[in-house]
Write a protein that holds these residues in place. Sequence first.
Motif, PDB file in Angstrom:
ATOM      1  N   ILE A 216      23.278 -31.549 -33.372  1.00 46.48           N
ATOM      2  CA  ILE A 216      24.154 -32.717 -33.432  1.00 46.48           C
ATOM      3  C   ILE A 216      25.259 -32.572 -32.397  1.00 46.48           C
ATOM      4  N   SER A 217      25.446 -33.595 -31.564  1.00 44.74           N
ATOM      5  CA  SER A 217      26.464 -33.503 -30.519  1.00 44.74           C
ATOM      6  C   SER A 217      26.796 -34.889 -29.986  1.00 44.74           C
ATOM      7  N   HIS A 218      28.027 -35.033 -29.466  1.00 50.57           N
ATOM      8  CA  HIS A 218      28.362 -36.247 -28.720  1.00 50.57           C
ATOM      9  C   HIS A 218      28.205 -36.017 -27.220  1.00 50.57           C
ATOM     10  N   GLY A 219      27.840 -34.792 -26.831  1.00 54.85           N
ATOM     11  CA  GLY A 219      27.699 -34.451 -25.415  1.00 54.85           C
ATOM     12  C   GLY A 219      26.268 -34.593 -24.943  1.00 54.85           C
ATOM     13  N   MET A 220      26.011 -35.585 -24.120  1.00 48.89           N
ATOM     14  CA  MET A 220      24.647 -35.819 -23.632  1.00 48.89           C
ATOM     15  C   MET A 220      24.080 -34.653 -22.816  1.00 48.89           C
ATOM     16  N   PRO A 221      24.860 -33.983 -21.944  1.00 48.93           N
ATOM     17  CA  PRO A 221      24.282 -32.861 -21.192  1.00 48.93           C
ATOM     18  C   PRO A 221      23.772 -31.739 -22.096  1.00 48.93           C
ATOM     19  N   ALA A 222      24.527 -31.407 -23.153  1.00 51.03           N
ATOM     20  CA  ALA A 222      24.086 -30.360 -24.071  1.00 51.03           C
ATOM     21  C   ALA A 222      22.818 -30.766 -24.800  1.00 51.03           C
ATOM     22  N   VAL A 223      22.757 -32.025 -25.235  1.00 54.44           N
ATOM     23  CA  VAL A 223      21.572 -32.532 -25.922  1.00 54.44           C
ATOM     24  C   VAL A 223      20.359 -32.498 -24.997  1.00 54.44           C
ATOM     25  N   LYS A 224      20.560 -32.877 -23.748  1.00 56.57           N
ATOM     26  CA  LYS A 224      19.451 -32.874 -22.786  1.00 56.57           C
ATOM     27  C   LYS A 224      18.953 -31.457 -22.534  1.00 56.57           C
ATOM     28  N   HIS A 225      19.853 -30.491 -22.514  1.00 55.75           N
ATOM     29  CA  HIS A 225      19.492 -29.114 -22.197  1.00 55.75           C
ATOM     30  C   HIS A 225      18.623 -28.485 -23.285  1.00 55.75           C
ATOM     31  N   ILE A 226      18.895 -28.802 -24.542  1.00 53.75           N
ATOM     32  CA  ILE A 226      18.277 -28.034 -25.628  1.00 53.75           C
ATOM     33  C   ILE A 226      17.231 -28.806 -26.420  1.00 53.75           C
ATOM     34  N   PHE A 248      15.752 -39.967 -21.461  1.00 46.72           N
ATOM     35  CA  PHE A 248      16.718 -39.862 -20.367  1.00 46.72           C
ATOM     36  C   PHE A 248      16.240 -40.577 -19.110  1.00 46.72           C
ATOM     37  N   ALA A 249      14.927 -40.656 -18.925  1.00 51.48           N
ATOM     38  CA  ALA A 249      14.402 -41.344 -17.737  1.00 51.48           C
ATOM     39  C   ALA A 249      14.344 -42.857 -17.936  1.00 51.48           C
ATOM     40  N   HIS A 250      13.999 -43.295 -19.162  1.00 52.27           N
ATOM     41  CA  HIS A 250      13.818 -44.734 -19.411  1.00 52.27           C
ATOM     42  C   HIS A 250      14.408 -45.109 -20.777  1.00 52.27           C
ATOM     43  N   PRO A 251      15.719 -45.160 -20.897  1.00 45.05           N
ATOM     44  CA  PRO A 251      16.304 -45.606 -22.164  1.00 45.05           C
ATOM     45  C   PRO A 251      15.948 -47.056 -22.423  1.00 45.05           C
ATOM     46  N   ARG A 252      15.655 -47.390 -23.678  1.00 51.30           N
ATOM     47  CA  ARG A 252      15.229 -48.755 -24.003  1.00 51.30           C
ATOM     48  C   ARG A 252      16.282 -49.523 -24.776  1.00 51.30           C
ATOM     49  N   LEU A 260      24.086 -42.965 -21.068  1.00 47.40           N
ATOM     50  CA  LEU A 260      23.579 -42.233 -19.911  1.00 47.40           C
ATOM     51  C   LEU A 260      24.309 -42.631 -18.630  1.00 47.40           C
ATOM     52  N   ALA A 261      24.709 -43.895 -18.538  1.00 53.51           N
ATOM     53  CA  ALA A 261      25.431 -44.352 -17.345  1.00 53.51           C
ATOM     54  C   ALA A 261      26.817 -43.728 -17.259  1.00 53.51           C
ATOM     55  N   SER A 262      27.356 -43.278 -18.398  1.00 52.21           N
ATOM     56  CA  SER A 262      28.690 -42.678 -18.395  1.00 52.21           C
ATOM     57  C   SER A 262      28.692 -41.240 -17.915  1.00 52.21           C
ATOM     58  N   LEU A 263      27.493 -40.637 -17.781  1.00 53.10           N
ATOM     59  CA  LEU A 263      27.427 -39.253 -17.323  1.00 53.10           C
ATOM     60  C   LEU A 263      27.785 -39.169 -15.844  1.00 53.10           C
ATOM     61  N   PRO A 264      28.449 -38.102 -15.412  1.00 52.74           N
ATOM     62  CA  PRO A 264      28.741 -37.939 -13.985  1.00 52.74           C
ATOM     63  C   PRO A 264      27.468 -37.695 -13.188  1.00 52.74           C
ATOM     64  N   ALA A 265      27.512 -38.014 -11.907  1.00 59.14           N
ATOM     65  CA  ALA A 265      26.359 -37.796 -11.030  1.00 59.14           C
ATOM     66  C   ALA A 265      26.026 -36.309 -10.979  1.00 59.14           C
ATOM     67  N   SER A 266      24.732 -36.002 -10.934  1.00 63.12           N
ATOM     68  CA  SER A 266      24.308 -34.603 -10.921  1.00 63.12           C
ATOM     69  C   SER A 266      24.492 -33.955  -9.555  1.00 63.12           C
ATOM     70  N   HIS A 267      24.612 -34.782  -8.482  1.00 57.76           N
ATOM     71  CA  HIS A 267      24.897 -34.243  -7.150  1.00 57.76           C
ATOM     72  C   HIS A 267      25.635 -35.322  -6.359  1.00 57.76           C
ATOM     73  N   PRO A 268      26.354 -34.929  -5.291  1.00 57.50           N
ATOM     74  CA  PRO A 268      27.225 -35.884  -4.589  1.00 57.50           C
ATOM     75  C   PRO A 268      26.523 -37.113  -4.030  1.00 57.50           C
ATOM     76  N   GLY A 269      25.249 -37.005  -3.656  1.00 58.45           N
ATOM     77  CA  GLY A 269      24.547 -38.136  -3.059  1.00 58.45           C
ATOM     78  C   GLY A 269      23.942 -39.100  -4.057  1.00 58.45           C
ATOM     79  N   GLU A 270      24.004 -38.773  -5.341  1.00 60.95           N
ATOM     80  CA  GLU A 270      23.376 -39.625  -6.350  1.00 60.95           C
ATOM     81  C   GLU A 270      24.209 -40.882  -6.595  1.00 60.95           C
ATOM     82  N   ARG A 271      23.547 -42.018  -6.616  1.00 57.67           N
ATOM     83  CA  ARG A 271      24.211 -43.290  -6.918  1.00 57.67           C
ATOM     84  C   ARG A 271      23.754 -43.771  -8.293  1.00 57.67           C
ATOM     85  N   LYS A 272      24.702 -44.097  -9.148  1.00 56.20           N
ATOM     86  CA  LYS A 272      24.381 -44.535 -10.498  1.00 56.20           C
ATOM     87  C   LYS A 272      24.881 -45.954 -10.703  1.00 56.20           C
TER      88      LYS A 272
END
Length: 325
Positions: A216-226, A248-252, A260-272
């Motif tokens: 159980i978590s409000h943190g999406m990165p932790a949830v995605k990791h485990i 994570f790839a196709h939220p419905r 998912l849109a609120s997460l920071p970009a995973s690298h500087p060149g990523e556009r969200k």
Amino acid sequence: MNEAPVAPPLLQARGLSKFYETKRGLFGKADYIRAVDGVDLDVYEGETLGIVGESGCGKSTVGQMLLQLLPPTAGEIRFGGQLLTGLPPDKLHAVRRDMQIVFQDPYSSLNPRMKIGDTIAEPLRIHRTVPRADIRREVAGLLEAVGLGEHHMSRYPHEFSGGQRQRIGIARALALKPKLIVCDEAVSALDVSIQAQILNLLKKLQREYRLTYVFISHGMPAVKHISDRVAVMYLGKIVEIAERDKLFAHPRHPYTEALLASLPASHPGERKERVIVQGEVGDSVAAVPGCPFQARCPYARDLCRQTAPVLTEEAGHAVACHFPL
């Protein structure tokens, strides 16, 4: 060729609800806070089911009801096929060996007046699963499993860092060799670097002890990791469940898309693409007709304001939305 049969869920919840009575109005008319409202969940042996959502969505209440720490207002829970709701305390005591919890705050969940060795040994003494003469050796093995040592047994909680205290909490949860562990915001109070260490530790222990997690978590990165599968909650209801990569790839559901849109970009060149969600989280007391997310949803239509959507599964991806993405 016949397909292999699917194993039944280790843990199953149906129609799980938790309402808290409150008084409103001049004549004291009773209303109810709908903390959890009709949740259905299946948790399969060996997997990690992540439950994610904003604070106040009811995810921690679900976790506590799954372990019978809170009695549900309605619904039923089965563990290993056995009905837990309404089970007498003496029979529930035996089931508790197989179901444990790791709490959010690693300091307040430990008795400050007890040495760490005694804290971890306590469930062994209560359930008498280990001969008294072997308890110290068992505790030392549990501490080693979580990255600590036997010399830590004589210390008190205030002598440890936050990450170390959470390791102690995990060791205590492992003491009875459970089948299921509920991790209730288990890394939320930790620094990001320590979070990664604890998440990796949980995954390692899952392999070694053949554990099943509800994470159980409000943190999406932790949830995605485990997580293997992810359930998204909003205002006491499950709005989407799917395998992690698929979700994570196709939220419905629009709410999942916004998370998912609120997460920071995973690298500087990523556009969200930004997804703007207007307004505040809805009222869990007022019974609003229609979809619980409709007042904040950028895609809401008239049907959404009139009829509540039903969680419907298609190809292993369940969503409660009249117009899924």
